[in-house]
Design an enzyme around this catalytic site. Structure first.
Site, PDB file in Angstrom:
ATOM      1  N   ARG A  65      70.629  42.108 103.295  1.00 35.79           N
ATOM      2  CA  ARG A  65      69.420  42.319 102.477  1.00 35.79           C
ATOM      3  C   ARG A  65      69.339  41.140 101.503  1.00 35.79           C
ATOM      4  NH1 ARG A  65      68.220  48.023  99.766  1.00 35.79           N
ATOM      5  NH2 ARG A  65      66.078  47.270  99.743  1.00 35.79           N
ATOM      6  N   CYS A 135      62.665  54.550  90.360  1.00 37.91           N
ATOM      7  CA  CYS A 135      63.608  54.338  91.468  1.00 37.91           C
ATOM      8  C   CYS A 135      64.904  55.124  91.244  1.00 37.91           C
ATOM      9  CB  CYS A 135      63.875  52.865  91.696  1.00 37.91           C
ATOM     10  SG  CYS A 135      64.686  52.522  93.285  1.00 37.91           S
ATOM     11  N   ASP A 204      68.120  44.726  90.270  1.00 31.74           N
ATOM     12  CA  ASP A 204      68.755  44.131  91.459  1.00 31.74           C
ATOM     13  C   ASP A 204      69.185  42.713  91.171  1.00 31.74           C
ATOM     14  OD1 ASP A 204      67.023  46.381  92.735  1.00 31.74           O
ATOM     15  OD2 ASP A 204      68.494  45.748  94.232  1.00 31.74           O
ATOM     16  N   LYS A 215      63.116  47.489  91.688  1.00 32.20           N
ATOM     17  CA  LYS A 215      62.263  48.170  92.665  1.00 32.20           C
ATOM     18  C   LYS A 215      60.778  47.963  92.394  1.00 32.20           C
ATOM     19  CE  LYS A 215      63.259  49.896  95.588  1.00 32.20           C
ATOM     20  NZ  LYS A 215      63.261  49.127  96.853  1.00 32.20           N
TER      21      LYS A 215
END
Ligand code: RUB
Length: 314
Positions: A65, A135, A204, A215
Site C-alpha cells: 500500500r 475513520c 497515515d 483517511k
C-alpha cells in the site's frame, strides 16, 4: 538475484493489500513482524545473501500500500539494522538475532507510543466534551479511551467513513468500552460540528511542514471544525513523519477500486460515469491545532523541529 519469499511474507503482503490488516500503526507492526519471521526462513549461505534477501522482502512489503509512511519507516528500521549489524562485524547467526531483536523493539515501541499518546492526549479532553473522530485510528482511540478510563465523561460522534465504513468499527470499539457514541454519515459532520468541542483523528503520514495525510474526508472535517472553532487534534506516532517530504517529495495518495464506491453491476450499466476513489487526503497545517506524539504535543509548525531531532538533521 531472484529471491523466494516465504508463504507467510506473501500472506502479510496480501493482508495489507486487501486491508485485512489496516490502519497505519497496525500495518507497520504486521510488516515488521513478518520481516522478523523472514529472517529465519532460509539458511543463508552468507551475510550478503541474507542482507539482499531482507532488502528485497522489505521492498516487496513496501509495495503493498502506498500512503502510510509508517510502513516504509518500520521496514527501513529492519533493513538498516542489517547494515548496522554488518558494520558491527556480527556473524550470520548473531546478525539474525540482532535483526530479530530490532523487530521486537520496533513493535514494542510502537505499542508503547500509542499508549503514551493516549496518556498525553487525554489531558486535553475535559468533562462534558463532545468529540468527533473520523475513520478508525488506534492512536486517536487511545486518547479517547484513556480519557474515559480516567473517569472523564464525554460524548463521541463517529463518522461512518465512506466507502469502507471504518467508522462503524470505531463506533463498535467505543460502545464496547461503554463510551457514549453516535454514528453519523460523513455528510452530517457539518450539521453536528457546532456541538463538537474537539476533533481527534489519526494520521497515515505527516509531512515535515505539519500537513497531515489521513483517511479521505479528514480535511473536510478539519475545515468544518475550523469554521466552527472546534479544536483539531491529530494523534500519531513519530514514525508517521515522512522524511522524504524534507527532500521535496509528496506523499502518494492511494487511489482504490471504483467498485468500493458503486457496485460493478451498476457501473457497468452506466459506462459514461467515471469514479474516483482516493483513500486519503491532505489536511493543511493551518487546520490543525496540534499533533500528539509519544514525544509530546507539537503545533504542526513544530514538526520540522521534531523531524530534525529524530533524524539528527542539522
Ligand atoms: C486508516 C486511517 C487511520 C490511520 C491512523 O486507513 O486512515 O486514521 O491509518 O491509524 P485505512 P492508526 O483503513 O485505509 O488503513 O492510528 O491506527 O495508525
Amino acid at each position: 538475484m531472484s529471491v523466494e519469499f516465504s508463504p507467510q511474507l506473501k500472506q502479510t503482503f496480501e493482508d495489507i493489500r486487501s486491508m485485512k490488516v489496516r490502519g497505519a500503526g497496525r500495518l507497520a507492526r504486521a510488516a515488521v513482524a513478518s520481516l522478523k519471521e523472514e529472517v529465519f526462513y532460509v539458511n543463508d549461505e552468507s551475510v550478503d545473501k541474507f542482507a539482499m534477501r531482507i532488502q528485497k522482502a522489505g521492498e516487496y512489503l513496501k509495495s503493498s500500500r502506498p500512503t502510510a509512511v509508517s510502513l516504509p519507516n518500520g521496514i527501513n528500521t529492519i533493513v538498516k539494522s542489517v547494515q548496522k549489524g554488518i558494520q558491527m562485524k556480527l556473524d550470520l547467526d548473531q546478525l539474525k538475532e540482532f535483526v530479530s531483536k530490532t523487530a521486537d523493539d520496533f513493535i514494542q515501541k510502537s505499542i508503547e507510543a500509542q499508549k503514551k499518546i493516549g496518556e498525553i492526549g487525554a489531558k486535553r479532553i475535559t468533562n462534558g466534551d463532545t468529540i468527533l473522530t473520523h475513520c478508525n485510528s488506534q492512536s486517536a482511540l487511545s486518547v479517547i479511551k484513556t480519557a474515559f478510563k480516567e473517569g472523564k465523561s464525554f460524548k463521541v460522534f463517529a463518522t461512518e467513513t465512506r466507502p469502507r465504513y471504518q467508522g462503524r468499527l470505531t463506533a463498535k470499539w467505543l460502545a464496547d468500552e461503554g463510551i457514549d457514541v453516535t454514528l453519523i454519515t460523513d455528510g452530517a459532520a457539518r450539521l453536528y460540528m457546532r456541538k463538537v468541542d474537539k476533533v481527534v483523528v489519526g494520521a497515515d503520514a505527516i509531512a515535515v511542514n505539519g500537513a497531515v495525510v489521513n483517511k479521505i474526508g479528514t480535511s473536510t472535517v478539519a475545515a468544518i471544525a475550523k469554521e466552527s472553532r472546534s479544536r483539531v487534534m491529530v494523534a500519531a506516532e513519530t514514525y508517521k513523519i515522512s522524511p522524504q517530504t524534507y527532500f521535496g517529495e509528496l506523499i502518494e495518495i492511494e487511489i482504490r477500486s471504483p467498485y468500493e464506491v458503486a457496485p460493478k453491476g451498476w457501473l457497468d450499466k452506466h459506462p459514461k460515469i467515471k469514479v474516483l476513489n482516493p483513500a486519503f487526503d491532505v489536511t493543511p497545517p493551518e487546520y490543525i491545532d496540534f499533533i500528539i506524539t509519544e514525544k509530546g504535543i507539537y503545533p504542526p509548525q513544530g514538526i520540522i523541529m521534531l523531524f530534525k531531532e529524530l533524524y539528527e538533521v542539522q
